[in-house]
Design an enzyme around this catalytic site. Structure first.
Site, PDB file in Angstrom:
ATOM      1  N   THR A   1      34.992 105.590  31.606  1.00  0.00           N
ATOM      2  CA  THR A   1      34.357 104.484  32.331  1.00  0.00           C
ATOM      3  C   THR A   1      35.387 103.630  33.058  1.00  0.00           C
ATOM      4  O   THR A   1      36.561 103.587  32.666  1.00  0.00           O
ATOM      5  CB  THR A   1      33.587 103.611  31.306  1.00  0.00           C
ATOM      6  OG1 THR A   1      33.250 102.371  31.898  1.00  0.00           O
ATOM      7  CG2 THR A   1      34.427 103.305  30.070  1.00  0.00           C
ATOM      8  N   ASP A   2      34.922 102.920  34.093  1.00  0.00           N
ATOM      9  CA  ASP A   2      35.814 101.977  34.786  1.00  0.00           C
ATOM     10  C   ASP A   2      36.108 100.756  33.913  1.00  0.00           C
ATOM     11  O   ASP A   2      37.028  99.984  34.202  1.00  0.00           O
ATOM     12  CB  ASP A   2      35.217 101.546  36.134  1.00  0.00           C
ATOM     13  CG  ASP A   2      33.854 100.861  36.029  1.00  0.00           C
ATOM     14  OD1 ASP A   2      33.327 100.729  34.917  1.00  0.00           O
ATOM     15  OD2 ASP A   2      33.316 100.451  37.083  1.00  0.00           O
ATOM     16  N   GLU A   3      35.321 100.559  32.844  1.00  0.00           N
ATOM     17  CA  GLU A   3      35.484  99.342  32.034  1.00  0.00           C
ATOM     18  C   GLU A   3      36.822  99.312  31.303  1.00  0.00           C
ATOM     19  O   GLU A   3      37.268  98.254  30.850  1.00  0.00           O
ATOM     20  CB  GLU A   3      34.311  99.198  31.061  1.00  0.00           C
ATOM     21  CG  GLU A   3      32.988  99.213  31.805  1.00  0.00           C
ATOM     22  CD  GLU A   3      31.791  98.720  31.008  1.00  0.00           C
ATOM     23  OE1 GLU A   3      31.971  97.982  30.029  1.00  0.00           O
ATOM     24  OE2 GLU A   3      30.667  99.096  31.384  1.00  0.00           O
TER      25      GLU A   3
ATOM     26  N   TYR B   1      33.441  98.262  23.141  1.00  0.00           N
ATOM     27  CA  TYR B   1      33.083  99.520  23.820  1.00  0.00           C
ATOM     28  C   TYR B   1      34.253 100.016  24.670  1.00  0.00           C
ATOM     29  O   TYR B   1      34.713 101.156  24.505  1.00  0.00           O
ATOM     30  CB  TYR B   1      31.830  99.313  24.696  1.00  0.00           C
ATOM     31  CG  TYR B   1      31.627 100.410  25.726  1.00  0.00           C
ATOM     32  CD1 TYR B   1      31.342 101.721  25.335  1.00  0.00           C
ATOM     33  CD2 TYR B   1      31.735 100.131  27.101  1.00  0.00           C
ATOM     34  CE1 TYR B   1      31.173 102.731  26.288  1.00  0.00           C
ATOM     35  CE2 TYR B   1      31.560 101.140  28.049  1.00  0.00           C
ATOM     36  CZ  TYR B   1      31.289 102.435  27.634  1.00  0.00           C
ATOM     37  OH  TYR B   1      31.127 103.428  28.568  1.00  0.00           O
TER      38      TYR B   1
ATOM     39  N   LYS C   1      36.737 103.365  24.277  1.00  0.00           N
ATOM     40  CA  LYS C   1      36.848 104.396  25.318  1.00  0.00           C
ATOM     41  C   LYS C   1      38.307 104.511  25.793  1.00  0.00           C
ATOM     42  O   LYS C   1      38.805 105.608  26.060  1.00  0.00           O
ATOM     43  CB  LYS C   1      35.940 104.056  26.509  1.00  0.00           C
ATOM     44  CG  LYS C   1      34.449 104.145  26.229  1.00  0.00           C
ATOM     45  CD  LYS C   1      33.927 105.551  25.974  1.00  0.00           C
ATOM     46  CE  LYS C   1      33.934 106.420  27.204  1.00  0.00           C
ATOM     47  NZ  LYS C   1      33.297 107.748  26.913  1.00  0.00           N
TER      48      LYS C   1
HETATM   49  P1  NAD Z   1      23.903 107.338  26.377  1.00  0.00           P
HETATM   50  O1  NAD Z   1      24.098 106.253  25.376  1.00  0.00           O
HETATM   51  O2  NAD Z   1      22.665 107.354  27.203  1.00  0.00           O
HETATM   52  O3  NAD Z   1      23.979 108.765  25.652  1.00  0.00           O
HETATM   53  C1  NAD Z   1      24.930 109.062  24.686  1.00  0.00           C
HETATM   54  C2  NAD Z   1      24.522 110.387  24.039  1.00  0.00           C
HETATM   55  O4  NAD Z   1      25.534 110.741  23.080  1.00  0.00           O
HETATM   56  C3  NAD Z   1      23.203 110.309  23.276  1.00  0.00           C
HETATM   57  O5  NAD Z   1      22.421 111.440  23.564  1.00  0.00           O
HETATM   58  C4  NAD Z   1      23.634 110.320  21.817  1.00  0.00           C
HETATM   59  O6  NAD Z   1      22.666 110.886  20.947  1.00  0.00           O
HETATM   60  C5  NAD Z   1      24.894 111.145  21.872  1.00  0.00           C
HETATM   61  N1  NAD Z   1      25.832 110.867  20.772  1.00  0.00           N
HETATM   62  C6  NAD Z   1      26.204 109.651  20.278  1.00  0.00           C
HETATM   63  N2  NAD Z   1      27.101 109.815  19.296  1.00  0.00           N
HETATM   64  C7  NAD Z   1      27.308 111.151  19.174  1.00  0.00           C
HETATM   65  C8  NAD Z   1      28.140 111.946  18.354  1.00  0.00           C
HETATM   66  N3  NAD Z   1      28.941 111.390  17.436  1.00  0.00           N
HETATM   67  N4  NAD Z   1      28.123 113.280  18.507  1.00  0.00           N
HETATM   68  C9  NAD Z   1      27.303 113.875  19.429  1.00  0.00           C
HETATM   69  N5  NAD Z   1      26.475 113.166  20.215  1.00  0.00           N
HETATM   70  C10 NAD Z   1      26.485 111.825  20.099  1.00  0.00           C
HETATM   71  O7  NAD Z   1      25.210 107.302  27.286  1.00  0.00           O
HETATM   72  P2  NAD Z   1      25.358 107.549  28.857  1.00  0.00           P
HETATM   73  O8  NAD Z   1      25.037 106.309  29.579  1.00  0.00           O
HETATM   74  O9  NAD Z   1      24.668 108.799  29.198  1.00  0.00           O
HETATM   75  O10 NAD Z   1      26.933 107.756  28.941  1.00  0.00           O
HETATM   76  C11 NAD Z   1      27.515 109.051  28.757  1.00  0.00           C
HETATM   77  C12 NAD Z   1      29.014 108.934  28.856  1.00  0.00           C
HETATM   78  O11 NAD Z   1      29.365 108.397  30.119  1.00  0.00           O
HETATM   79  C13 NAD Z   1      29.637 108.015  27.814  1.00  0.00           C
HETATM   80  O12 NAD Z   1      30.834 108.583  27.375  1.00  0.00           O
HETATM   81  C14 NAD Z   1      29.911 106.724  28.586  1.00  0.00           C
HETATM   82  O13 NAD Z   1      31.022 106.042  28.042  1.00  0.00           O
HETATM   83  C15 NAD Z   1      30.212 107.268  29.964  1.00  0.00           C
HETATM   84  N6  NAD Z   1      29.885 106.370  31.081  1.00  0.00           N
HETATM   85  C16 NAD Z   1      28.649 105.811  31.188  1.00  0.00           C
HETATM   86  C17 NAD Z   1      28.354 104.998  32.272  1.00  0.00           C
HETATM   87  C18 NAD Z   1      26.980 104.381  32.463  1.00  0.00           C
HETATM   88  O14 NAD Z   1      26.790 103.607  33.390  1.00  0.00           O
HETATM   89  N7  NAD Z   1      26.002 104.735  31.660  1.00  0.00           N
HETATM   90  C19 NAD Z   1      29.328 104.731  33.226  1.00  0.00           C
HETATM   91  C20 NAD Z   1      30.603 105.323  33.077  1.00  0.00           C
HETATM   92  C21 NAD Z   1      30.862 106.147  32.004  1.00  0.00           C
HETATM   93  P1  TYD Z   2      24.880  96.874  31.434  1.00  0.00           P
HETATM   94  O1  TYD Z   2      23.776  97.639  32.055  1.00  0.00           O
HETATM   95  O2  TYD Z   2      24.804  96.570  29.977  1.00  0.00           O
HETATM   96  O3  TYD Z   2      26.243  97.636  31.801  1.00  0.00           O
HETATM   97  P2  TYD Z   2      27.778  97.170  31.595  1.00  0.00           P
HETATM   98  O4  TYD Z   2      27.839  95.986  30.716  1.00  0.00           O
HETATM   99  O5  TYD Z   2      28.364  98.376  30.944  1.00  0.00           O
HETATM  100  O6  TYD Z   2      28.285  96.898  32.971  1.00  0.00           O
HETATM  101  O7  TYD Z   2      25.015  95.501  32.211  1.00  0.00           O
HETATM  102  C1  TYD Z   2      25.242  95.450  33.594  1.00  0.00           C
HETATM  103  C2  TYD Z   2      25.384  94.002  33.986  1.00  0.00           C
HETATM  104  O8  TYD Z   2      24.125  93.345  33.785  1.00  0.00           O
HETATM  105  C3  TYD Z   2      26.391  93.242  33.142  1.00  0.00           C
HETATM  106  O9  TYD Z   2      27.070  92.294  33.973  1.00  0.00           O
HETATM  107  C4  TYD Z   2      25.537  92.498  32.137  1.00  0.00           C
HETATM  108  C5  TYD Z   2      24.240  92.241  32.893  1.00  0.00           C
HETATM  109  N1  TYD Z   2      23.002  92.178  32.081  1.00  0.00           N
HETATM  110  C6  TYD Z   2      22.142  91.084  32.193  1.00  0.00           C
HETATM  111  O10 TYD Z   2      22.385  90.131  32.970  1.00  0.00           O
HETATM  112  N2  TYD Z   2      21.003  91.074  31.438  1.00  0.00           N
HETATM  113  C7  TYD Z   2      20.685  92.069  30.566  1.00  0.00           C
HETATM  114  O11 TYD Z   2      19.638  91.992  29.876  1.00  0.00           O
HETATM  115  C8  TYD Z   2      21.579  93.201  30.477  1.00  0.00           C
HETATM  116  C9  TYD Z   2      21.279  94.337  29.541  1.00  0.00           C
HETATM  117  C10 TYD Z   2      22.716  93.204  31.259  1.00  0.00           C
END
Ligand code: NAD
Ligand code: TYD
Length: 370
Positions: free
Chosen positions: A145-147, A171, A175
């Site tokens: 992630t960019d975070e 988080y 990561k």
């Molecule tokens: P998500 O929370 O929707 O899904 C996570 C999945 O991992 C779930 O299906 C869960 O059951 C599975 N899981 C959790 N723990 C596990 C374990 N120990 N073993 C096997 N499976 C397990 O997450 P997402 O939003 O789809 O994100 C996927 C990846 O992308 C993550 O690594 C996250 O850090 C990264 N990412 C997400 C975003 C975003 O905006 N969602 C952005 C950048 C990077």
């Molecule tokens: P989120 O979707 O949790 O992603 P991330 O924290 O990983 O960027 O949140 C996106 C942005 O939205 C973040 O600045 C927090 C804000 N946010 C709210 O203002 N209200 C909410 O209920 C949630 C879940 C997030």
């Protein structure tokens, strides 16, 4: 219909071990990969965020093998590697929600850090048994992630691959630790790893704890739209299918040991995002218009990063990647997807989900100063 999942005969079918393939991005990636003719072994623990309904279209597809299990389980991962001999492992599995990491960081350390270490180490043992072409072409791709780069001020340039890590939440810290281990396995053992650092994703199948689906679902139910703090935090939004294509491209063409930033080049304040969702819903779901009236400013998230922005020029210039969706087209598709998947939404509304909503929102005072 979302992806048209048909079996396409590929000259050379790849087998990919995908972890977390029942989650939001993972399931989109699995659908895309199977749709393009690859075979996917999908290892997912099915935590609250994992949902087999996301994979309904490929339930009985011969190129999709689902296995319930954790990335930290060396035996299961070792057996899958030995049996299916994948050419690549793509590690999506993670605890992924910042707010949950504030309430309960331990799961994040266990899955994101220890889990990644375990699967990486099991992959190293497997990779060392490979010979010739199988050894040369094997890849371990860490989805990050960019975070991990921390927070930007309003006028700083976007994160580059060289930007020092500076994570601020449990988080992002977990990561970041995982990314460092992945890097170390390349430098120390020569394992062919790749890392992608992506900005905020949105699109079909996203669990409604994250900003965009939470706002859509709350608005549809006439519930308040809880905006943290002043609503001016900025995120760079990327449509999930564009992210999945970037991962496939990095797998195919990325140089081992390298990291690639993936972004939407679409920075928006949270208020702008909520406003667009309200506008689309006013048009498509007139029942409770105007949805803007539901916006409520609530107590901010502790340690809330102000701004994320990604410079993805390396991915574009070196590998020729390009986003297909703008925020305007992607968000419209996303709202329409949730509107047409009412049963998926109903099934998500578990007791666990309600408990989480209480945990995260009950203590936030409404009507904080905007
Ligand atoms: P998500 O929370 O929707 O899904 C996570 C999945 O991992 C779930 O299906 C869960 O059951 C599975 N899981 C959790 N723990 C596990 C374990 N120990 N073993 C096997 N499976 C397990 O997450 P997402 O939003 O789809 O994100 C996927 C990846 O992308 C993550 O690594 C996250 O850090 C990264 N990412 C997400 C975003 C975003 O905006 N969602 C952005 C950048 C990077
Ligand atoms: P989120 O979707 O949790 O992603 P991330 O924290 O990983 O960027 O949140 C996106 C942005 O939205 C973040 O600045 C927090 C804000 N946010 C709210 O203002 N209200 C909410 O209920 C949630 C879940 C997030």
């Amino acid at each position: 219909m979302y992806f048209v999942v048909e079996h396409q005969e590929k000259a050379l079918q790849q087998t990919i071990l995908v972890t977390g393939g029942a989650g939001f991005i993972g399931s989109n990636f699995v659908l895309q990969s199977v749709g393009s003719g690859d075979r996917v072994i999908n290892l997912d623990k099915l935590t609250y965020a994992g949902n087999l309904e996301n994979l309904q279209q490929i339930r009985s597809h011969p190129d999709h093998v689902f296995v319930r299990g954790g990335i930290e389980d060396n035996d299961v991962v070792g057996q899958l590697l030995a049996k299916f001999r994948p050419t690549a492992v793509v590690n999506f599995a993670a605890e992924s929600h910042v707010d949950r990491s504030i309430h309960g960081p331990e799961e994040f350390v266990l899955t994101n850090l220890l889990g990644t270490f375990r699967i990486l180490d099991t992959c190293l043992k497997h990779w060392r048994t490979l010979k010739g072409q199988a050894r040369d072409s094997f890849r371990f791709l860490q989805v990050s992630t960019d975070e991990v780069y921390g927070s930007l001020s309003a006028d700083e340039p976007g994160f580059r691959e060289q930007t020092p890590y500076s994570p601020n939440s449990p988080y992002s810290a977990s990561k970041a630790g995982a990314d460092h281990l992945v890097r170390a396995y390349f430098h120390t053992y020569g394992m062919p790893v790749l890392t992608t650092n992506c900005s905020n994703n949105y699109g079909p199948f996203q669990f409604p704890e994250k900003l965009i689906p939470l706002m859509i679902l709350n608005a549809l139910e006439g519930r308040s739209l809880p905006v943290y703090g002043d609503g001016l935090n900025v995120r760079d939004w990327l449509y999930v299918e564009d992210h999945c294509e970037a991962i496939a491209l990095v797998l195919e063409k990325g140089r081992p040991g390298e990291t690639y930033n993936v972004g939407g080049e679409s920075e928006k304040t949270n208020l702008e995002v909520v406003d667009v969702i309200c506008t689309i819903l006013d048009e498509l779901h007139v029942v409770s218009a105007p949805h803007r009236n539901l916006i409520q400013y609530v107590q901010d998230r502790p340690g809330h990063d102000r701004r994320y922005a990604i410079d993805c020029s390396k991915l574009k210039q070196e590998l020729g990647w390009q986003q297909r969706e703008t925020f305007a087209t992607g968000i419209r598709k996303t709202v329409a997807w949730y509107l047409s998947h009412q049963q998926w939404i109903k099934n998500i509304h578990s007791a666990e989900y309600r408990k989480w909503i209480d945990t995260n929102y009950a203590g936030r005072n409404a009507n904080c100063e905007a």
